[in-house]
Write an enzyme that holds these catalytic residues in place. Structure first.
Site, PDB file in Angstrom:
ATOM      1  CG  HIS A  54      29.393  36.072  40.051  1.00  0.00           C
ATOM      2  ND1 HIS A  54      29.790  34.966  40.773  1.00  0.00           N
ATOM      3  CD2 HIS A  54      30.501  36.850  39.933  1.00  0.00           C
ATOM      4  CE1 HIS A  54      31.081  35.068  41.054  1.00  0.00           C
ATOM      5  NE2 HIS A  54      31.537  36.200  40.573  1.00  0.00           N
ATOM      6  CD  GLN A  78      41.797  39.617  38.776  1.00  0.00           C
ATOM      7  OE1 GLN A  78      41.503  40.052  37.668  1.00  0.00           O
ATOM      8  NE2 GLN A  78      40.915  39.597  39.769  1.00  0.00           N
ATOM      9  CE  LYS A 166      33.346  39.592  48.045  1.00  0.00           C
ATOM     10  NZ  LYS A 166      34.144  39.094  46.999  1.00  0.00           N
ATOM     11  CG  ASP A 167      35.445  42.526  44.721  1.00  0.00           C
ATOM     12  OD1 ASP A 167      36.259  41.949  45.437  1.00  0.00           O
ATOM     13  OD2 ASP A 167      34.470  41.934  44.202  1.00  0.00           O
ATOM     14  CB  SER A 203      34.245  32.510  43.667  1.00  0.00           C
ATOM     15  OG  SER A 203      33.401  33.191  42.778  1.00  0.00           O
TER      16      SER A 203
HETATM   17  P1  AMP Z   1      34.760  37.891  40.596  1.00  0.00           P
HETATM   18  O1  AMP Z   1      34.244  36.726  39.824  1.00  0.00           O
HETATM   19  O2  AMP Z   1      35.015  37.598  42.033  1.00  0.00           O
HETATM   20  O3  AMP Z   1      35.888  38.612  39.905  1.00  0.00           O
HETATM   21  O4  AMP Z   1      33.562  38.934  40.628  1.00  0.00           O
HETATM   22  C1  AMP Z   1      32.973  39.384  39.424  1.00  0.00           C
HETATM   23  C2  AMP Z   1      32.086  40.555  39.741  1.00  0.00           C
HETATM   24  O5  AMP Z   1      31.078  40.142  40.670  1.00  0.00           O
HETATM   25  C3  AMP Z   1      32.827  41.721  40.413  1.00  0.00           C
HETATM   26  O6  AMP Z   1      32.318  42.949  39.899  1.00  0.00           O
HETATM   27  C4  AMP Z   1      32.491  41.539  41.862  1.00  0.00           C
HETATM   28  O7  AMP Z   1      32.549  42.752  42.601  1.00  0.00           O
HETATM   29  C5  AMP Z   1      31.071  41.033  41.774  1.00  0.00           C
HETATM   30  N1  AMP Z   1      30.675  40.317  42.982  1.00  0.00           N
HETATM   31  C6  AMP Z   1      31.301  39.254  43.548  1.00  0.00           C
HETATM   32  N2  AMP Z   1      30.678  38.907  44.689  1.00  0.00           N
HETATM   33  C7  AMP Z   1      29.631  39.764  44.840  1.00  0.00           C
HETATM   34  C8  AMP Z   1      28.619  39.925  45.821  1.00  0.00           C
HETATM   35  N3  AMP Z   1      28.544  39.148  46.889  1.00  0.00           N
HETATM   36  N4  AMP Z   1      27.721  40.923  45.657  1.00  0.00           N
HETATM   37  C9  AMP Z   1      27.800  41.740  44.573  1.00  0.00           C
HETATM   38  N5  AMP Z   1      28.722  41.633  43.618  1.00  0.00           N
HETATM   39  C10 AMP Z   1      29.638  40.668  43.743  1.00  0.00           C
END
Ligand code: AMP
EC number: 6.3.2.1
Length: 296
Positions: A54, A78, A166-167, A203
């Site tokens: 993040h 989601q 990653k997503d 996370s």
């Molecule tokens: P999340 O909190 O999991 O919804 O992720 C928030 C944002 O952080 C999203 O755009 C994810 O794709 C990005 N993200 C999560 N993990 C990573 C990672 N390891 N590398 C790059 N971006 C990430």
């Protein structure tokens, strides 16, 4: 690999000055003031439990904008009925401390009533890209993502937003959403940030016990091997099957998919003529680990 995160390059905000807002009105007041000064504003949507993946997005976005907002919202829409919504890690104080350290300008922490007030009826569905892969395993997931991101973009009136590769399917869905609805928002991709053994930072990695964490580090190695063999000309369908077998042999409990896809449409790739991405999800206990790698 641990990423060094610097303060937003152009924000001019001294570290330790992350303002916190929880309502749309307060969020917009900050953004209106910045826009009034001719500043460009960027948004990093997250669900919190912030890690160096993040934080790398904040750093990267700071190269594109003058002010960085980070939203933290664990979006119930989601999560499926049997997923980890209530167990999802929530660490507001730690997250705010991390945001101060990297010099984010504003943290936006709406609660569920702000995002989904009584009477909320709207659903955004990005056809095609929301089906298959994650969409098959998690029906409705990308509608929840598209709808909440649309709201966050509209609430913040940001000029730019960043999402992690990653997503990968999520990124494809959101890129399409912004194009299809003519949203005046630049979309930036952040590369996957990994732990020293190559496991993509997430996370959800906190759910893994010691043995599972050891096995988890094999996922990126298996994908790297499949990538090498694909580029050497081996059959993609055979490689997918062998990848699945290899992951199970390494100790994963289940493999949801290993698939070579067209990098834009996410349709199954027959060959490497157009850009291809290898996407995979392997499961340890109840934890689904996503990873992907570009082929070519
Ligand atoms: P999340 O909190 O999991 O919804 O992720 C928030 C944002 O952080 C999203 O755009 C994810 O794709 C990005 N993200 C999560 N993990 C990573 C990672 N390891 N590398 C790059 N971006 C990430």
């Amino acid at each position: 690999m641990t990423t060094q995160v610097k303060a937003p390059a152009k924000s001019g905000a001294p570290q330790g000055t992350t303002a916190v807002v929880r309502t749309v009105a307060d969020l917009r007041a900050h953004v209106a003031a910045w826009h009034g000064q001719g500043l460009r504003v960027g948004l990093v949507p997250t669900m919190g439990a912030l890690h160096h993946g993040h934080l790398s997005l904040i750093d990267r976005l700071a190269d594109h904008v003058d002010r960085v907002i980070v939203s933290i919202f664990v979006n119930p829409a989601q999560f499926g009925p049997n997923e980890d919504f209530s167990a999802y890690p929530r660490r507001e104080a730690q997250d705010l401390a991390a945001l101060e350290t990297v010099g984010a300008d504003l943290a936006y922490l709406p609660d569920v009533k702000v995002m989904y007030p009584q009477g909320f009826r709207t659903n955004i569905h990005v056809k095609g890209l929301s089906e298959g892969l994650e969409g098959d395993v998690r029906p409705g997931h990308f509608d929840g993502v598209a709808t909440v991101v649309m709201k966050l973009l509209m609430q913040s009136q940001c000029d730019c937003a960043i999402f992690g590769e990653k997503d990968f399917q999520q990124f494809a869905v959101l890129r399409r959403l912004v194009i299809d609805l003519d949203l005046p928002v630049e979309i930036v991709a952040g590369p996957i940030i990994r732990e020293p053994d190559g496991l993509a930072a997430s996370s959800r990695n906190v759910y893994l016990n010691t043995e599972q964490r050891r096995i988890a580090g094999q996922l990126n190695l298996v994908l790297a091997d499949l990538r090498r063999r694909a580029m050497a000309g081996e059959d993609l369908r055979v490689l997918e099957q062998e990848g699945e077998k290899a992951l199970l042999a390494k100790g994963f409990d289940r493999v949801d998919y290993v698939r070579f896809c067209n990098a834009e449409s996410l349709e199954t790739a027959e060959d490497l003529a157009a850009p291809v991405q290898l996407l995979a999800v392997a499961v340890l206990g109840k934890t689904r680990l996503l990873d992907n790698v570009q082929i070519g």
